[in-house]
Write a protein that holds these residues in place. Sequence first.
Motif, PDB file in Angstrom:
ATOM      1  N   ASP A   9     -12.420   4.601   4.523  1.00 27.79           N
ATOM      2  CA  ASP A   9     -11.648   3.640   4.867  1.00 27.79           C
ATOM      3  C   ASP A   9     -12.366   2.926   6.079  1.00 27.79           C
ATOM      4  O   ASP A   9     -13.313   3.519   7.013  1.00 27.79           O
ATOM      5  N   ASP A  69       0.886  -0.929   0.005  1.00 27.11           N
ATOM      6  CA  ASP A  69      -0.070  -0.074  -0.076  1.00 27.11           C
ATOM      7  C   ASP A  69       0.855   1.153   0.105  1.00 27.11           C
ATOM      8  O   ASP A  69       2.173   1.312  -0.446  1.00 27.11           O
ATOM      9  N   ASP A  70       0.401   2.353   0.646  1.00 30.66           N
ATOM     10  CA  ASP A  70       1.253   3.557   0.561  1.00 30.66           C
ATOM     11  C   ASP A  70       2.344   3.598   1.247  1.00 30.66           C
ATOM     12  O   ASP A  70       2.743   2.607   1.793  1.00 30.66           O
ATOM     13  N   LYS A  77      -3.576  -0.519  -6.997  1.00 32.64           N
ATOM     14  CA  LYS A  77      -4.719   0.061  -6.190  1.00 32.64           C
ATOM     15  C   LYS A  77      -4.297   1.539  -6.297  1.00 32.64           C
ATOM     16  O   LYS A  77      -3.226   2.030  -5.984  1.00 32.64           O
TER      17      LYS A  77
HETATM   18  C1  GLA Z   1      -6.787   6.145   1.905  1.00 29.36           C
HETATM   19  C2  GLA Z   1      -7.090   4.772   1.331  1.00 29.36           C
HETATM   20  C3  GLA Z   1      -6.522   3.652   2.238  1.00 29.36           C
HETATM   21  C4  GLA Z   1      -5.010   3.657   2.282  1.00 29.36           C
HETATM   22  C5  GLA Z   1      -4.420   5.192   2.618  1.00 29.36           C
HETATM   23  C6  GLA Z   1      -2.915   5.074   2.183  1.00 29.36           C
HETATM   24  O1  GLA Z   1      -7.255   6.454   3.023  1.00 29.36           O
HETATM   25  O2  GLA Z   1      -8.400   4.730   1.053  1.00 29.36           O
HETATM   26  O3  GLA Z   1      -6.895   2.305   1.671  1.00 29.36           O
HETATM   27  O4  GLA Z   1      -4.626   3.139   0.935  1.00 29.36           O
HETATM   28  O5  GLA Z   1      -5.047   5.994   1.828  1.00 29.36           O
HETATM   29  O6  GLA Z   1      -2.465   6.265   2.659  1.00 29.36           O
END
Ligand code: GLA
Length: 411
Positions: free
Chosen positions: A207, A74-75, A150
Amino acid sequence: MIKRSIVIAAVCLMLGISNSTAQKFEGIAQTPQMGWNSWNKFACDINEELIRDIADAMVEKGIAAAGYEYINLDDCWHAPERDADGFIQCDPVRFPSGIKALADYVHERGLKLGIYSDAGTHTCGGRLGSLGHEYQDALQYARWGVDYLKYDWCSTDNINAKGAYTLMSNALRAAGRPILFSMCEWGTAKPWEWAQDIAHSWRTTGDIWCSFDQILDHGSWKAWSVMHILDMNADLRDYAGPGHWNDPDMLEVGNGLTQSEDRAHFTMWCMLSAPLILGNDIRNISDETLAIILNKRVIAIDQDELGVQGYRFLDEGDFEVWLKPLKGGDWAFCLLNRSTEPIEYTIDWERFNWTDESVSKLSTDFSNTRYNIENLWKEGKAAKEGTTKRSKEVVVPAHDVVLYRLSPITK
Ligand code: GLA
């Protein structure tokens, strides 16, 4: 130079100028994607060693064999700067071997690698977004051997969502490597109404956080509980199907809910035909959590070939009954107790005669057909709970479900 391309891209997107049609890769996610993602448990604290250990755990603990296939960064995997030619780089401290080497490691174990970016200037964690670099980023992911993207929605002021996601879908297509495209636009622009040809799944909400039924208010945004997200997805079943799924966000199973809540969460995501993306630390997973995520008969409800999202047939506040048509005339029949006390209920089967007019056109027919009842959270002989000939008394524990697979006796 980089700045100018961002400005041009932003203006085009504001005006809705981009290729207005997308033709995503077909044949991907014919059933909802399954895998693991780093965010729910690790947030920005990720590195290549963690991801390799997760890949090993996926295989050693039988998680890969149960169908979980993608390992998704992810991030926060990014370097602070692009290279001199504008290509995105990974953080050299956290990922010293590079993403290509990580993809190779994951592929050698029969798994696939996912990555994360954002349609705006910056990701939600403040790293570099793809705006103005869509084709370059798609090319870089393809060169690295990435299998899943994603694509998030932070820092996108004045950008048109459909335009931005179409642009990246086309960029992925042009890069030539089949990459599952997972939109993360939080449902703001109702992507279920327009993203079917653009992406393989779209987030439907903001989220999730690790709570059964409480909202976490961050001030400028809210994180939603399992039950809130379930409610927000209940009316979206017409839009989901093979290759294009509603995504109610990643699983919080194993992150601190009670065992009943974990079971209910996992079950309801299966009833929703949701992507099953684990979000816990599977290196240290408990036997109880493993038993939930590896229940093949429950996973089969999610992965059923028909790909029809379940329907909330009965909504009595704290008590719900959901139906989901399955291949071969079978049905998933799920009782959900949202309250903190057990609920006793008598199932009068004929009350659940129903035709799914809007999606599958299939019908339950308890008046003329008798079904075998299999309790999917019980094992062996205990799972066989007779037939639908007579009404059935059931106790649904607090914050829990009872899940049956009903199979017609004479098909
Ligand atoms: C958003 C997305 C999350 C995650 C964060 C990462 O909030 O909805 O699922 O990927 O960013 O910073």
